[in-house]
Design an enzyme around this catalytic site. Structure first.
Site: not given
Ligand code: NAD
Length: 350
Positions: A211, A235-237, A79, A171, A66
């Site tokens: 996660t 984590g959901g990205d 970035k 984890d 990205e």
């Protein structure tokens, strides 16, 4: 005459991984997180000034690469970042990054920096800044689900910015829990290693999910989330990559960075396109409400936005000024006559 040394104007300060590590220790991990959080808050308060766009993503089966650009009119930044959950099996990191700041007036870069460490620092600083505003008053316990790369940074930022005293680790990989617990030992947090996610969230006012798995995962089911907690979902990205059961989203007050990006990448990709969300910057300015009662579930649907990286780079630029923690990089051509690039080429002729 052969002159391989470029003029000063053409030299760009470059912060390598080695120098970033030294800079973090020079300032201190927690003071640096507080400093970055201050810069992010300052930039969120002038949110409307920025050029904004959802990040430009190139997806593959194994992950995503990205670009994240923004500008405040004077300074431009971007970035480069990847997200490859299966990388760790090959000894590579899930996320690596570097970034750049440039002077808008001339277009000349003014800083190039590693951003793998800096991303962990800024993500933690952002999470903690949001939790400081939205989490229940006097929050002392955080569940940390997903004990990979980001987890120690998240824990320490929540300690120094929110006042968290206990972190409860879980984890699916016991080795990750051990690694995180070992790294956090002696850092002023009570660290509890848990056998299940349910055990980790016992007594926690803040639940962080961090996660990495490229699927619609269910790290938290609806019945695991009681009233009056703050969920920091990191984590959901990415499209097709989430952590929360949709039922939780229906019960929560949802706060996001930039809705245009979060609707593509965040937990709310599971919801209708007009599902109500609040932009966090508006809570800071007072234009929108944050937590309104103790029983509310607040959810920070974090995906990471370009302005946070811009703020972090701006912070680093200011901090390296009186140090030797950067290299002068020969990145830009510097012909004596600006139109004589060919002439400059002759400098290197032997
Ligand atoms: P990582 O690969 O180092 O760690 C992820 C951990 O999650 C691993 O230890 C893995 O064992 C664990 N895990 C996977 N499935 C699990 C499950 N079902 N239950 C419990 N644990 C589980 O990754 P990281 O660098 O720590 O990043 C974590 C996530 O955060 C990634 O998805 C990354 O894309 C995302 N991220 C988001 C932001 C943001 O700004 N929102 C910034 C950086 C990273």
């Amino acid at each position: 005459m052969i002159n391989l040394a470029p003029s000063d104007k053409a030299l760009v300060p470059f912060v390598s991984v080695d120098n970033m590590m030294k800079l973090v220790h020079h300032i201190g991990v927690e003071p640096m997180m507080r400093g970055i959080a201050d810069y992010i808050e300052a930039d969120f308060l002038r949110w409307e000034l920025f050029d904004k766009t959802p990040r430009v993503a190139s997806h593959s089966e194994s992950g995503v690469i990205e670009l994240m650009p923004t500008s405040d009119g004077d300074v431009y930044g971007f970035k480069y970042v990847n997200g490859h959950p299966s990388n760790t099996a090959d000894g590579l990191q899930t996320v690596t990054a570097f970034g750049l700041l440039a002077d808008v007036a001339s277009g000349y870069p003014v800083l190039l920096s590693e951003m793998t460490l800096l991303t962990a620092m800024r993500t933690a600083a952002t999470s903690a800044l949001v939790a400081r505003v939205l989490a229940p008053e006097g929050s002392k316990v955080m569940a940390m689900i997903g004990n990979g790369t980001q987890s120690e940074f998240q824990s320490l930022a929540m300690k120094t910015i929110v006042g968290i005293e206990e972190v409860r680790l879980y984890d699916i990989d016991a080795a990750a829990i051990e690694k995180c617990a070992t790294n956090l030992a002696g850092q002023g947090l009570r660290v509890v290693k848990c056998k299940t996610a349910e055990e980790a969230i016992e007594g926690a006012q803040i639940i962080t999910t961090c996660t990495a798995d490229k699927q619609y995962a269910t790290i938290l089911t609806d019945n695991m989330v009681g009233a009056g907690v703050h969920i920091n979902a990191i984590g959901g990205d990415c499209p097709g990559k989430t952590e929360l059961a949709p039922a939780i989203l229906h019960r929560a007050e949802i706060f996001v960075e930039y809705p245009e990006q979060t609707r593509i990448e965040g937990e709310i990709q599971q919801m209708a396109a007009d599902h109500p969300v609040t932009e966090f910057w508006e809570v800071l300015t007072g234009a929108s409400k944050g937590r309104t009662d103790d029983a509310q579930i607040t959810l920070f649907d974090s995906v990471g936005f370009a302005i946070e990286d811009f703020s972090a780079l701006r912070y680093v630029r200011d901090q390296i000024k009186d140090t030797d923690l950067f290299l002068a990089l020969d990145l830009l051509a510097d012909p004596e006559d600006p139109r004589d690039l060919f002439g400059m080429l002759q400098r290197a002729k032997t």
